[in-house]
Design a protein around this motif. Sequence first.
Motif, PDB file in Angstrom:
ATOM      1  N   SER A   1      -3.145 -34.070 -27.584  1.00 27.91           N
ATOM      2  CA  SER A   1      -3.314 -33.535 -26.234  1.00 27.91           C
ATOM      3  C   SER A   1      -3.631 -32.049 -26.279  1.00 27.91           C
ATOM      4  N   VAL A   2      -4.237 -31.541 -25.205  1.00 32.95           N
ATOM      5  CA  VAL A   2      -4.545 -30.122 -25.136  1.00 32.95           C
ATOM      6  C   VAL A   2      -3.271 -29.290 -25.093  1.00 32.95           C
TER       7      VAL A   2
ATOM      8  N   GLU B   1     -12.202 -27.585 -20.708  1.00 31.19           N
ATOM      9  CA  GLU B   1     -12.564 -28.785 -19.961  1.00 31.19           C
ATOM     10  C   GLU B   1     -11.386 -29.762 -19.890  1.00 31.19           C
ATOM     11  N   ARG B   2     -10.657 -29.904 -20.971  1.00 34.65           N
ATOM     12  CA  ARG B   2      -9.513 -30.819 -20.996  1.00 34.65           C
ATOM     13  C   ARG B   2      -8.372 -30.298 -20.127  1.00 34.65           C
ATOM     14  N   TRP B   3      -8.192 -28.981 -20.110  1.00 34.88           N
ATOM     15  CA  TRP B   3      -7.159 -28.365 -19.273  1.00 34.88           C
ATOM     16  C   TRP B   3      -7.497 -28.540 -17.797  1.00 34.88           C
TER      17      TRP B   3
ATOM     18  N   THR C   1     -13.362 -27.424 -26.691  1.00 31.94           N
ATOM     19  CA  THR C   1     -13.072 -28.429 -25.655  1.00 31.94           C
ATOM     20  C   THR C   1     -11.867 -28.120 -24.785  1.00 31.94           C
TER      21      THR C   1
END
Length: 498
Positions: free
Chosen positions: A190-191, A142-144, A139
């Motif tokens: 969090s990423v 996409e989160r970044w 994931t």
Amino acid sequence: QQLMYGQLMPLGYEYAQMPQQLWVPEQQLQQQQWAQPSNPAAAATAAARAGGVRLDRRHGGVRQAAARGGWQLPHRRAQLAVRAQAAILRALGLNLNLSVAAADLFGGRFNLAPVEWLEDSFELALLAHEQGLLTYLDTAWERWVALAEMRPPDFCCEADLEAAHAAARPPALVPANGLFRDGLQLPGRSVLSQACFYHADRFTPIFAGLREALLSDLAVVRTAVDALAYPRPSPHTPPPPPVYAMVAHPGHHATGSTSGGFCYLNNAAIAARLLQRKAREAGLDEARCRVGVLDVDYHAGNGTISIFYEDPSVFVASLHAEPDTEYPFNSGFSQQRGAGAGEGATLCLPLAPYTTWSKSSPAEPNGETYEQALRRALDAIVQHGAQALVVSLGVDTFRHDPVHLPGAGCKLELEDFEAIGAVLAEARLPTLLLQEGGYMPDVAGAAVCKVLSGMLHALTSPERVAPDAAPPKWPRPDARAPGRAVGSSLSRVPSHQQ
């Protein structure tokens, strides 16, 4: 006809800077008989869309079909790895008679079986990795990307910033700081927090297409394990032909909970666990489910060592440059022998600078030669009762490989790689070879071919071949959903190449 690999390396890699020596002369290509891919239209589309490399007779060379704006590799070693992998596949294609269909083991052919599907998820990697790391790899990109203008510059790969800005795309994600592993750290939610937890360095980034590439690697590992004729009916049955797997990423620096050293998933560890699963499913007792992992990469296989450090069922032996002088610098020391129930099941054989195949290091005149260390490692694996062998095949031990730090490392000649293959065959074990390092494009392909040639020549010499030996049973290329050809499983070097 053309032999095409729709996806040699992860999506987003840019091939615009390939060195001239990777180009194939038209005259050389015209002498080859190429196998048509099972779905050439899909392969062509994948190559053009995903940044693949193809061997194209009409245009007389290795063609770049890279999508512009792809992530520029920020580290010289990573750039060399991309080029060397293309060179290995080119060498296998030009020097060997490839066929997608399986061939008789002793029919004089060496076969390539493209893996044209992806794993659906990272579930297979749970055999060697923690769920948290796998969820992060699944994931993180996409989160970044979703952070948009909130992406902190400290988490951007500096060498990629200019290219990313010019292409109006997100830069690669790297951790802002190193991780202090004292047991008190947590990955957070969090990423950003997780990037600083799951990465061991700043040169193993998260980028577009990484997830798909890793799922491709898992598919290659699964296919290679399925292709290996293991377990044998009895320990006295002649060994089956070895299987070689070309994965997009090396894996031996990845631990159970961290990615580092350009490694995200530990392919060798996953393969070892899959082989054990095959043995247990065949009803073998635990004593016959033991596996050996032999790492002959120039750098210590610290990730593999870590994963199996307390496991007596997998013996890990690693030959590598002295960690006082080479990456990973803090693992691979001779005193690291395993712990708990796994004490004694790890063998680290650091080689002093300028060790060669037949001569010990000038700094340690009474030390081991490379051949002596290799034989000691294999003897230890056999004595431990391993029923199968996984080889982390790095060819960056070549004396002129550019990854060597000044004053460090063993120095092998090209012909020594054939001798390595012959020694591997002496273990008489079902053997799976997984590609690791190797950063000299005009040598890497020849080195891999020589290892396989030396091994298969030893296994198929008249005094070793069993009269009733059966040909390998390859998985059908269309057994899974169609996808990108990213890997290969190989068997049998033609006699004229031995």
